[in-house]
Scaffold this motif. Structure first.
Motif, PDB file in Angstrom:
ATOM      1  N   SER A  92       0.450  -1.245   0.392  1.00  0.00           N
ATOM      2  CA  SER A  92       0.288  -0.016   0.065  1.00  0.00           C
ATOM      3  C   SER A  92       0.484   1.197  -0.127  1.00  0.00           C
ATOM      4  N   THR A 126       4.404   3.514  -1.536  1.00  0.00           N
ATOM      5  CA  THR A 126       4.832   3.958  -2.811  1.00  0.00           C
ATOM      6  C   THR A 126       6.062   3.827  -3.023  1.00  0.00           C
ATOM      7  N   LEU A 147      -0.201   0.408 -15.902  1.00  0.00           N
ATOM      8  CA  LEU A 147       0.038   0.936 -14.483  1.00  0.00           C
ATOM      9  C   LEU A 147      -0.068   2.233 -14.953  1.00  0.00           C
ATOM     10  N   SER A 188      -2.130   4.148 -14.420  1.00  0.00           N
ATOM     11  CA  SER A 188      -3.367   4.712 -12.464  1.00  0.00           C
ATOM     12  C   SER A 188      -1.882   4.625 -11.536  1.00  0.00           C
ATOM     13  N   ARG A 189      -1.330   3.960 -11.478  1.00  0.00           N
ATOM     14  CA  ARG A 189      -0.551   4.650  -9.888  1.00  0.00           C
ATOM     15  C   ARG A 189       1.180   4.278 -10.191  1.00  0.00           C
ATOM     16  N   THR A 190       0.774   5.706 -11.919  1.00  0.00           N
ATOM     17  CA  THR A 190       2.193   5.873 -12.399  1.00  0.00           C
ATOM     18  C   THR A 190       2.867   7.395 -12.506  1.00  0.00           C
ATOM     19  N   LEU A 225       5.855   4.575  -8.175  1.00  0.00           N
ATOM     20  CA  LEU A 225       4.611   3.824  -8.349  1.00  0.00           C
ATOM     21  C   LEU A 225       4.115   3.195  -7.250  1.00  0.00           C
ATOM     22  N   ARG A 226       3.065   4.118  -6.797  1.00  0.00           N
ATOM     23  CA  ARG A 226       1.807   4.113  -5.899  1.00  0.00           C
ATOM     24  C   ARG A 226       0.851   3.124  -5.632  1.00  0.00           C
ATOM     25  N   SER A 227       0.340   2.577  -3.794  1.00  0.00           N
ATOM     26  CA  SER A 227      -0.185   1.674  -3.490  1.00  0.00           C
ATOM     27  C   SER A 227       0.199   0.543  -4.135  1.00  0.00           C
ATOM     28  N   VAL A 228       1.513  -0.535  -3.702  1.00  0.00           N
ATOM     29  CA  VAL A 228       1.794  -1.576  -4.401  1.00  0.00           C
ATOM     30  C   VAL A 228       1.803  -2.853  -3.267  1.00  0.00           C
ATOM     31  N   ASP A 284       4.200  -6.170  -7.561  1.00  0.00           N
ATOM     32  CA  ASP A 284       4.912  -5.215  -7.603  1.00  0.00           C
ATOM     33  C   ASP A 284       6.703  -5.596  -7.825  1.00  0.00           C
TER      34      ASP A 284
END
Length: 125
Positions: free
Chosen positions: A15, A17, A65, A67-69, A84-87, A91
């Motif tokens: 969760s 980054t 990816l 939406s999280r990058t 990279l968010r919410s890993v 990942d």
């Protein structure tokens, strides 16, 4: 000779980054027609393109990816950075920075001219 070196934490909790920096030597990251990319390798998926930032500062991300990058740059330090968010544990991978000089953006992972040595990132609590 262009050289790239990844740096960042090797362990990230779920969760959080993931943040990695690529330090470039031998050419300014603003040099015309250079594309500065992040790529990762996992045993299950092989090499996977994450995205790039180009010489003008424009970015492009893999749809899976996006939406999280975020990829950004610091031209004063000749560095570019991956966030990279919410890993999740999925990942977990070896992360590479790489570059290609060309008249069009790279579309496959085999097109890159120079690579960093890679850095292992594990996502685990």
């Amino acid at each position: 000779q262009v050289q790239l070196q990844e740096s960042g934490p090797g362990l990230v909790k779920p969760s959080q980054t993931l943040s990695l920096t690529c330090t470039v030597s031998g050419v300014p990251i603003t040099a015309y027609n250079y594309y500065w990319s992040w790529i990762r390798h996992t045993p299950g998926k092989g090499l996977e393109r994450i995205g790039y930032i180009d010489y003008s500062g424009s970015t492009d991300y893999s749809p899976s990816l996006k939406s999280r990058t975020s990829i950004s740059r610091d031209t004063s330090k000749n560095q570019f950075t991956l966030q990279l968010r919410s890993v999740t544990p999925e990942d977990t991978a070896v992360y590479y920075c790489a570059t290609r000089r060309g008249s069009r953006p790279p579309t496959t992972v085999i097109e890159y001219d120079y690579w960093g040595q890679g850095t292992q990132v594990t996502v685990s609590s």
